[in-house]
Design a protein around this motif. Structure first.
Motif, PDB file in Angstrom:
ATOM      1  N   THR A 217      63.587  34.734  59.112  1.00 31.17           N
ATOM      2  CA  THR A 217      63.576  34.673  57.649  1.00 31.17           C
ATOM      3  C   THR A 217      64.726  35.474  57.044  1.00 31.17           C
ATOM      4  O   THR A 217      65.386  35.025  56.095  1.00 31.17           O
ATOM      5  CB  THR A 217      62.235  35.193  57.111  1.00 31.17           C
ATOM      6  N   SER A 221      67.890  34.237  54.741  1.00 26.84           N
ATOM      7  CA  SER A 221      68.247  34.832  53.447  1.00 26.84           C
ATOM      8  C   SER A 221      69.699  35.284  53.407  1.00 26.84           C
ATOM      9  O   SER A 221      70.249  35.539  52.340  1.00 26.84           O
ATOM     10  CB  SER A 221      67.326  36.017  53.132  1.00 26.84           C
ATOM     11  N   THR A 288      62.865  31.003  53.020  1.00 26.32           N
ATOM     12  CA  THR A 288      63.126  31.909  51.896  1.00 26.32           C
ATOM     13  C   THR A 288      62.263  31.583  50.675  1.00 26.32           C
ATOM     14  O   THR A 288      62.481  32.113  49.587  1.00 26.32           O
ATOM     15  CB  THR A 288      64.623  31.885  51.513  1.00 26.32           C
ATOM     16  N   LYS A 289      61.308  30.657  50.887  1.00 25.70           N
ATOM     17  CA  LYS A 289      60.219  30.412  49.926  1.00 25.70           C
ATOM     18  C   LYS A 289      60.654  29.825  48.584  1.00 25.70           C
ATOM     19  O   LYS A 289      60.110  30.172  47.533  1.00 25.70           O
ATOM     20  CB  LYS A 289      59.397  31.685  49.719  1.00 25.70           C
ATOM     21  N   TRP A 290      61.605  28.900  48.623  1.00 28.65           N
ATOM     22  CA  TRP A 290      61.924  28.112  47.436  1.00 28.65           C
ATOM     23  C   TRP A 290      61.015  26.887  47.436  1.00 28.65           C
ATOM     24  O   TRP A 290      60.978  26.148  48.408  1.00 28.65           O
ATOM     25  CB  TRP A 290      63.396  27.708  47.443  1.00 28.65           C
ATOM     26  N   MET A 301      70.056  32.159  44.839  1.00 26.26           N
ATOM     27  CA  MET A 301      70.683  31.763  46.106  1.00 26.26           C
ATOM     28  C   MET A 301      71.322  30.385  46.020  1.00 26.26           C
ATOM     29  O   MET A 301      71.760  29.840  47.037  1.00 26.26           O
ATOM     30  CB  MET A 301      69.654  31.782  47.239  1.00 26.26           C
TER      31      MET A 301
END
Length: 405
Positions: A217, A221, A288-290, A301
Motif C-alpha cells: 500500500t 501511495s 490507496t482507497k480511491w 494524487m
C-alpha cells in the motif's frame, strides 16, 4: 465471455515461426493462458496448477513430454522449472519452431532455468494488462516514441474524453475488470489475497501478511516517486534489506516498474536512483482507497496517477511489440527534472507529463539542460497532456494528446 484480441498476438505469431519455444511472462490474471488458448493452434494444453499433472511431470519428465505431443502449451511452468532441461533435449532432437508455448507468473523463479537450459531456443514476451489501444480497438503495434514521424502518423486519432480517461485510470487494465466481469473493488480485493497467499508466501516466506500488505500500500501511495528504501523500511517497521527484497518481488511479479535515471554523456551531478511506477493504476487506486473515478480525478494524487498511467501505457506499447522500453528519467542536483527520455540511435527524445490541457514554453523549460549539452543529440519531444489535438509549442516540441499513446 467473448475473447478480446490482444495486440501482442502479432508478435507472438512472428516469434513462434522463428523459435522452438515462446515464454509468456506477466502478473497473475493478466490473460496469459487465455492469449495462448485463442491464438495458438496447439495439440495439447496442460497446466502445472493441476497437482496431478504436476506430479506426473515431476516423477517422469521425459515420459511426460513424450506423451504430450507438440505444439504443447504448458501453463504455470514456474512450478516445475526443472522440466526446462528436458524441453531442451526435445528441442535439440527435433529442431523445429513452434514446439512449446509456456506461461509463468513468477518471473523470478523462471528466468535462471530459462537462461541455463533454453538460451537461444526460446523467445520471451511480457504480457501486461489491456492497453489503451486495445480498449479503443486501435490495431497498431508500433511503440510510442515522440518523433515527428510518429506524431504526424497519429494526427487523426479520436480524442479521449476526460470521463473516459479517468474511468480507465480508476478501473485499471486487468481483463476481468476491463471486460466488466467483476467490479474493481471485488476483483482487486481477491487479487491481493491470491497474490499474497499463492505467490509471495511461497517465494520469500512472509510470515506477517499484514506488514507486506502495508508495504504494498505504501509503495502504491508513492508511485511516480524516486525509490527511498530507508523511508519504506521506517514506515513499515522492517529492515532496509527487507524493503529492498520486497520491492524486488513486486518488480519481478510485474506489479512495479523501476524507471532508471539517465546519466550517460551528462556532465552535471545527476540522481542515480530509479523511480517506481505501479504498472496497473486500478490496483494502485484500490490500495490507496480511491472509491470512484471522480474523486480520483480531483484528489491530491491525480497528477501522479496521470503520470503513472502514461508511463504504463508507453511500457505496454513496447512489450506488445516484443521490445524493451528505451526509457529513462532525468534529475540533477539542481532539481532540474525531465519526466521521460527516450533513447534511440544516439538521440534523446524528451517528454514531460502534465495533467492539464494548456501547455506553455515554461512546461518544457528543463529541456534546456539537454539542449545546452554539447555531448547530447536532442530530437523531437514535448508534453503528453489532456489537450484535444496535437499542437506546436516551439522548435520540434509539441503538446501531445494522451490518445497518441
Amino acid at each position: 465471455m467473448t475473447y478480446a484480441n490482444r495486440l501482442i498476438e502479432k508478435t507472438l505469431m512472428k516469434l513462434s515461426t522463428a523459435y522452438p519455444a515462446v515464454l509468456i511472462t506477466g502478473s497473475r490474471q493478466v490473460g496469459k493462458s487465455t492469449l495462448l488458448k485463442h491464438s495458438i493452434k496447439y495439440k495439447n494444453y496442460i497446466t502445472f496448477d493441476d497437482p496431478t499433472i504436476l506430479s506426473e511431470a515431476h516423477n517422469d519428465p521425459k515420459g511426460f513430454l513424450n506423451f504430450y505431443q507438440y505444439p504443447l502449451v504448458i501453463d504455470e511452468v514456474q512450478y516445475l522449472s526443472s522440466i526446462l532441461k528436458y524441453l531442451k533435449i526435445h528441442i535439440d532432437e527435433t529442431n523445429t519452431h513452434g514446439m512449446y508455448f509456456l506461461t509463468g507468473s513468477q518471473h523470478f523463479n523462471l528466468m535462471q532455468g530459462v537462461s541455463e537450459s533454453l538460451a537461444g531456443r526460446i523467445a520471451i514476451l511480457e504480457l501486461l494488462g489491456f492497453s489503451q489501444r486495445e480498449k479503443f480497438s486501435i490495431n497498431r503495434i508500433d511503440p510510442f516514441i515522440p518523433t515527428k514521424t510518429y506524431l504526424q502518423a497519429n494526427i487523426n486519432l479520436t480524442n479521449i474524453k476526460e470521463t473516459q480517461l479517468w474511468e480507465m485510470i480508476y478501473r485499471g487494465s486487468y481483463p476481468d475488470v476491463v471486460l466488466k466481469k467483476y467490479d474493481p473493488d471485488t476483483f482487486y480485493a481477491n487479487y491481493v489475497k491470491t497474490y499474497i497467499e499463492r505467490d509471495v508466501q511461497q517465494i520469500i516466506g512472509i510470515t506477517n501478511q499484514f506488514k507486506f500488505i502495508k508495504f504494498l500500500t505504501i509503495v502504491a501511495s508513492r508511485t511516480a516517486q524516486v525509490v527511498n528504501y530507508h523511508d519504506l523500511a521506517m514506515e513499515c517497521e522492517i529492515s532496509e534489506p527487507t524493503a529492498k527484497s520486497w520491492l524486488s518481488v513486486l518488480v519481478t511479479s510485474n506489479l512495479i516498474y523501476l524507471l532508471q535515471p539517465y546519466f550517460k554523456n551528462i556532465e552535471k551531478r545527476v540522481v542515480k536512483t530509479p523511480k517506481m511506477y505501479f504498472l496497473d493504476t486500478g490496483l494502485a487506486a484500490y490500495l490507496t482507497k480511491w472509491k470512484n473515478p471522480d474523486v480520483l480525478r480531483v484528489g491530491n494524487m491525480s497528477g501522479v496517477f496521470f503520470e503513472t498511467y502514461v508511463i504504463s501505457e508507453i511500457i505496454k506499447s513496447y512489450c506488445n511489440a516484443g521490445q524493451t522500453p528505451p526509457i529513462y528519467y532525468y534529475r540533477d542536483s539542481n532539481q532540474n527534472e525531465i519526466d521521460l527520455l527516450f533513447e534511440e540511435n544516439g538521440t534523446l527524445f524528451p517528454i514531460e507529463i502534465k495533467k492539464k490541457s494548456t501547455i506553455t514554453n515554461k512546461d518544457i523549460y528543463n529541456f534546456n539542460v539537454l539542449l545546452s549539452n554539447k555531448n547530447v543529440n536532442v530530437g523531437a519531444g514535448g508534453v503528453i497532456c489532456t489537450i484535444d489535438k496535437l499542437a506546436h509549442i516551439k522548435n520540434d516540441f509539441f503538446s501531445i494528446p494522451i490518445s497518441y499513446l
